[in-house]
Motif scaffolding. Structure first.
Motif, mmCIF file in Angstrom:
data_model
loop_
_atom_site.group_PDB
_atom_site.id
_atom_site.type_symbol
_atom_site.label_atom_id
_atom_site.label_comp_id
_atom_site.label_asym_id
_atom_site.label_seq_id
_atom_site.Cartn_x
_atom_site.Cartn_y
_atom_site.Cartn_z
ATOM 1 N N ASP A 529 2.970 -20.552 6.267
ATOM 2 C CA ASP A 529 3.175 -19.445 5.656
ATOM 3 C C ASP A 529 2.079 -18.521 5.803
ATOM 4 O OD1 ASP A 529 5.412 -20.710 5.116
ATOM 5 O OD2 ASP A 529 5.203 -21.200 2.917
ATOM 6 N N ILE A 530 2.192 -17.227 5.808
ATOM 7 C CA ILE A 530 1.002 -16.360 5.755
ATOM 8 C C ILE A 530 1.439 -15.207 4.949
ATOM 9 C CG2 ILE A 530 1.322 -15.170 8.028
ATOM 10 C CD1 ILE A 530 -1.756 -15.442 8.255
ATOM 11 N N LYS A 531 0.579 -14.403 4.125
ATOM 12 C CA LYS A 531 0.513 -13.156 3.251
ATOM 13 C C LYS A 531 -0.113 -12.205 4.063
ATOM 14 C CE LYS A 531 1.205 -11.875 -1.309
ATOM 15 N NZ LYS A 531 0.887 -12.144 -2.828
ATOM 16 N N ILE A 532 0.665 -10.956 4.384
ATOM 17 C CA ILE A 532 0.035 -9.870 4.965
ATOM 18 C C ILE A 532 -0.088 -8.731 3.975
ATOM 19 C CG2 ILE A 532 0.579 -8.279 6.551
ATOM 20 C CD1 ILE A 532 -0.105 -11.004 7.774
ATOM 21 N N TYR A 533 -1.122 -7.933 4.102
ATOM 22 C CA TYR A 533 -1.577 -7.036 3.204
ATOM 23 C C TYR A 533 -1.755 -5.622 3.866
ATOM 24 C CZ TYR A 533 -2.902 -10.837 -0.038
ATOM 25 O OH TYR A 533 -2.950 -11.867 -0.479
ATOM 26 N N ARG A 534 -1.007 -4.700 3.435
ATOM 27 C CA ARG A 534 -1.417 -3.011 3.875
ATOM 28 C C ARG A 534 -1.873 -2.326 2.862
ATOM 29 N NH1 ARG A 534 3.205 0.931 6.554
ATOM 30 N NH2 ARG A 534 4.542 0.041 4.690
ATOM 31 N N TYR A 535 -2.976 -1.908 3.137
ATOM 32 C CA TYR A 535 -3.950 -1.245 2.225
ATOM 33 C C TYR A 535 -3.794 0.434 2.742
ATOM 34 C CZ TYR A 535 -6.207 -5.624 1.746
ATOM 35 O OH TYR A 535 -6.072 -7.068 1.474
ATOM 36 N N PHE A 536 -3.562 1.196 1.633
ATOM 37 C CA PHE A 536 -3.153 2.715 1.901
ATOM 38 C C PHE A 536 -4.558 3.247 1.107
ATOM 39 C CE2 PHE A 536 0.810 0.888 1.845
ATOM 40 C CZ PHE A 536 1.856 1.716 2.461
ATOM 41 N N ALA A 537 -5.367 3.970 2.027
ATOM 42 C CA ALA A 537 -6.421 4.915 1.452
ATOM 43 C C ALA A 537 -6.545 6.393 1.717
ATOM 44 C CB ALA A 537 -7.580 4.205 2.048
ATOM 45 N N LYS A 538 -6.951 7.109 0.879
ATOM 46 C CA LYS A 538 -7.114 8.572 1.312
ATOM 47 C C LYS A 538 -8.489 9.044 0.930
ATOM 48 C CE LYS A 538 -2.583 10.480 0.218
ATOM 49 N NZ LYS A 538 -1.878 11.597 -0.774
ATOM 50 N N ASN A 539 -9.185 9.842 1.821
ATOM 51 C CA ASN A 539 -10.485 10.129 1.759
ATOM 52 C C ASN A 539 -11.318 8.863 1.464
ATOM 53 O OD1 ASN A 539 -9.998 12.694 1.805
ATOM 54 N ND2 ASN A 539 -9.133 12.824 -0.174
ATOM 55 N N GLY A 540 -11.310 7.823 1.997
ATOM 56 C CA GLY A 540 -12.241 6.795 1.965
ATOM 57 C C GLY A 540 -11.866 5.865 0.515
ATOM 58 N N GLN A 541 -10.778 6.284 -0.213
ATOM 59 C CA GLN A 541 -10.604 5.532 -1.468
ATOM 60 C C GLN A 541 -9.258 4.939 -1.489
ATOM 61 O OE1 GLN A 541 -12.900 5.215 -4.036
ATOM 62 N NE2 GLN A 541 -14.254 6.399 -2.920
ATOM 63 N N ARG A 542 -9.212 3.767 -1.532
ATOM 64 C CA ARG A 542 -7.908 2.904 -1.661
ATOM 65 C C ARG A 542 -6.970 3.296 -2.807
ATOM 66 N NH1 ARG A 542 -8.160 -3.615 -0.959
ATOM 67 N NH2 ARG A 542 -9.292 -2.860 0.777
ATOM 68 N N VAL A 543 -5.755 3.440 -2.563
ATOM 69 C CA VAL A 543 -4.793 4.092 -3.494
ATOM 70 C C VAL A 543 -3.912 3.126 -3.811
ATOM 71 C CG1 VAL A 543 -3.179 5.697 -3.877
ATOM 72 C CG2 VAL A 543 -5.190 6.518 -2.462
ATOM 73 N N LYS A 544 -3.352 2.221 -2.770
ATOM 74 C CA LYS A 544 -2.419 1.239 -3.389
ATOM 75 C C LYS A 544 -2.424 0.226 -2.123
ATOM 76 C CE LYS A 544 1.523 3.482 -0.956
ATOM 77 N NZ LYS A 544 2.881 4.175 -1.128
ATOM 78 N N THR A 545 -1.813 -0.964 -2.574
ATOM 79 C CA THR A 545 -1.812 -2.228 -1.543
ATOM 80 C C THR A 545 -0.072 -2.679 -1.655
ATOM 81 O OG1 THR A 545 -4.026 -2.681 -2.088
ATOM 82 C CG2 THR A 545 -2.588 -4.534 -0.930
ATOM 83 N N GLU A 546 0.211 -2.987 -0.397
ATOM 84 C CA GLU A 546 1.633 -3.694 -0.315
ATOM 85 C C GLU A 546 1.435 -4.941 0.370
ATOM 86 O OE1 GLU A 546 4.389 0.128 0.339
ATOM 87 O OE2 GLU A 546 4.049 -1.084 1.847
#
Length: 594
Positions: A529-546
């Motif tokens: 098993d493995i967990k995958i992350y998707r990092y959402f950023a704007k203007n160099g700042q992380r906004v949210k993670t899925e």
């Protein structure tokens, strides 16, 4: 003894006789049903109140659940007593029959000499009864219908007019209640009859003046010096004649004929072209819309109807063209905001002819897909069923942890590449499913398989702008791998990066020896098993993670041949060459391409 005394004695004696007789009559009949009493043919005379109730219930047991039949014209309908809320009030019925003790001489006399046929007392649930009658009315009521003519295989078929019926709900209620408990015979409903406005003469006239000539030959529609012919058998399914006010009215269902018009009018009209967005010289470009000149549909049906009754030689009419705008205008396509790459991904695959066919076919079908805001991408819908007719061939797929041949094997390479492009474009993941076992040419945990029709790849265009999916495909050769790249163009919203956890929950593969003739050797692969992350950023700042978790099963080590140290099965006898003796050694284990 004087006369007065004697008269008194005689009177007293007579009164005593009356009292004794009255008492005897009361004892014999006071609590019994009058002698000749019946309820729906069931004799209850002379029975006590309790016995009469028991006999009545037993005698009507089957009839109480029988549907109540009613008749209107030639048709019979049924009403279920339970649905109509009708039940037999046994106590009230027996009381109506005269059971029960009474000192009234008249009641005692009736018990000795009277009795008659008594109607059952019916208890009603008024709400249920009303609903049942309304339901019955919808079954019975019908408007009067005028005579019509339809056409089957270019032959006119006459349908006579029919009377209409209308139920009187109040009287229908009385009829239904009076029919309970049912004896199985239908009771007549009181209905009013409405007559059609046109008589049979109108239909006869329509047959002679219109229907027969209508099927006598083709009609021709012209635009300038161009023309299109419509045959009777093509027009017939959409043509109807209805009698009306002593005459008749023809009508044509133009919607039903639209596919015919589209095909037949091709040479008469220029269809509009929607504006699109295409990649030109490596950049998105709006291809302007082109307006069209098409046959005016509102003129077609009247023209055909006017030609149909005419004789041969007079069955031609001119129809005009109307200016028609494209459904997607140049302005609308520009407003979609497709101007830059939002996300892209590239995968490579080893050489195999079936991969070139299947991956290439899927890539070509995906290429150019355009989604408006909030539209859904579905790979199965876009690519279609994997059949030979649809451009696919047999290739390796995973089924039950084994690699087997099936149509469309390899399409998952296109799905995985598209999934990752959408992943890095920041689009909403709606549906994806990883392969059941890990294939090391795909990014671990971040891949997608598809199968028609149950396993799909779906993502939603939630970017607020339009998107365009572009695929770039290079076929493999014996000396070089194949390459597929998917780019998603639009207006970039997010800067996306990916992450992953450590592998966990390791699962070891098994070892399987397979002696079947169609055995395919397979190298082992461990599960995890493995967990995958998707990092959402704007203007160099992380906004949210899925995040999501991918689970891989272990793939067994499959070796073709008997297990070492065991006796191989005896092959079937052959009249040709003798079987080659087995060495008892397993064959070389290799992973089939996938």
């Amino acid at each position: 003894m004087g006369r007065k005394q004697l008269a008194g004695i005689i009177a007293a004696a007579g009164l005593g006789v009356l009292v004794v007789g009255y008492g005897l009559a009361f004892a014999l009949t006071g609590d019994k049903v009058p002698g000749d009493t019946t309820v729906l043919g069931i004799s209850l005379g002379g029975l006590s109140e309790d016995d009469a109730k028991a006999k009545l219930q037993a005698g009507l047991k089957d009839r109480l659940v029988l549907p109540i039949k009613v008749k209107a014209g030639p048709s019979t309908y049924q009403v279920k007593p339970a649905e109509a809320g009708l039940t037999l009030d046994v106590d009230a019925t027996i009381a109506e029959a005269g059971a029960g003790r009474s000192l009234n001489p008249a009641r005692i006399w009736q018990g000795m000499t009277g009795g008659d046929a008594v109607q059952p007392v019916v208890a009603k649930d008024e709400a249920k009864l009303k609903a049942a009658i309304e339901k019955l009315a919808t079954q019975v009521n019908r408007p009067a219908t005028e005579g019509t003519i339809t056409f089957v295989k270019a032959k006119a078929v006459q349908h006579p007019s029919a009377d209409g019926l209308q139920v009187d709900n109040e009287k229908a209620t009385e009829t239904v209640v009076s029919g309970f408990p049912s004896d199985g015979n239908p009771k007549d409903l009181q209905v009013s009859v409405t007559k059609p406005k046109a008589g049979s003469e109108a239909i006869d006239k329509a047959m002679t003046e219109y229907a027969v000539p209508a099927m006598s030959g083709p009609v021709r529609l012209t635009v300038g010096d161009k023309s299109a012919d419509l045959q009777p058998e093509e027009i017939a399914p959409a043509l109807t004649l209805v009698a009306k006010d002593g005459g008749f009215t023809p009508s044509l269902n133009a919607k039903l004929l639209e596919p015919l018009f589209v095909e037949r009018f091709k040479k008469l009209e220029t269809l509009p072209k929607d504006a699109t967005v295409q990649i030109v010289a490596g950049k998105p470009k709006v291809i302007p819309a082109v307006d069209g000149m098409v046959v005016a549909r509102d003129k077609v049906a009247p023209a055909i109807l006017a030609l149909l009754p005419k004789p041969s030689g007079q069955r031609t009419a001119a129809v005009g063209l109307s200016h028609t705008k494209a459904a997607v205008t140049t302005e609308a396509a520009t407003a979609l905001g497709i101007k830059e790459v939002m996300g892209q991904f590239t995968t490579k695959f080893p050489h195999a002819t079936y991969r070139n066919v299947n991956i290439g076919t899927a890539a070509r079908k995906i290429n150019g897909t355009m989604l408006k805001p909030n539209e859904m991408f579905s790979l199965n819908k876009i690519v279609g069923e994997r059949t030979k007719a649809n451009g696919f061939t047999e290739g390796n797929i995973i089924n039950g942890g084994k690699f087997v041949l099936d149509l469309g094997g390899g399409v998952s390479q296109s799905a995985t590449t598209t999934f990752n492009a959408a992943f890095f474009a920041g689009l909403k993941d709606v549906e994806h499913k990883a392969h059941s076992v890990y294939i090391n040419r795909y990014p671990v945990g971040r891949e997608a398989t598809v199968a028609w029709p149950s396993v799909d790849l779906k993502f939603l265009n939630d970017s607020g702008h339009g998107i365009l999916v572009q695929t770039l495909f290079t076929a493999s050769t014996p000396n070089s791998p194949g390459v597929i790249t998917v780019k998603i163009w639009g207006t970039k919203v997010w800067d996306i990066t990916a992450g992953q956890s450590e592998k966990t929950n390791f699962r070891a593969p098994g070892l399987v020896y397979n002696t079947e003739p169609n055995c395919r050797a397979q190298a082992p692969t461990g599960g995890f098993d493995i967990k995958i992350y998707r990092y959402f950023a704007k203007n160099g700042q992380r906004v949210k993670t899925e995040s999501f978790v991918t689970n891989y099963n272990a793939a067994d080590d499959i070796r073709c041949g008997p297990k070492p140290g065991t006796t191989p099965p005896t092959p079937p006898a052959s009249t040709d060459t003798p079987p080659t003796p087995s060495t008892g050694k397993p064959s070389t284990t290799t992973r089939p391409p996938s």
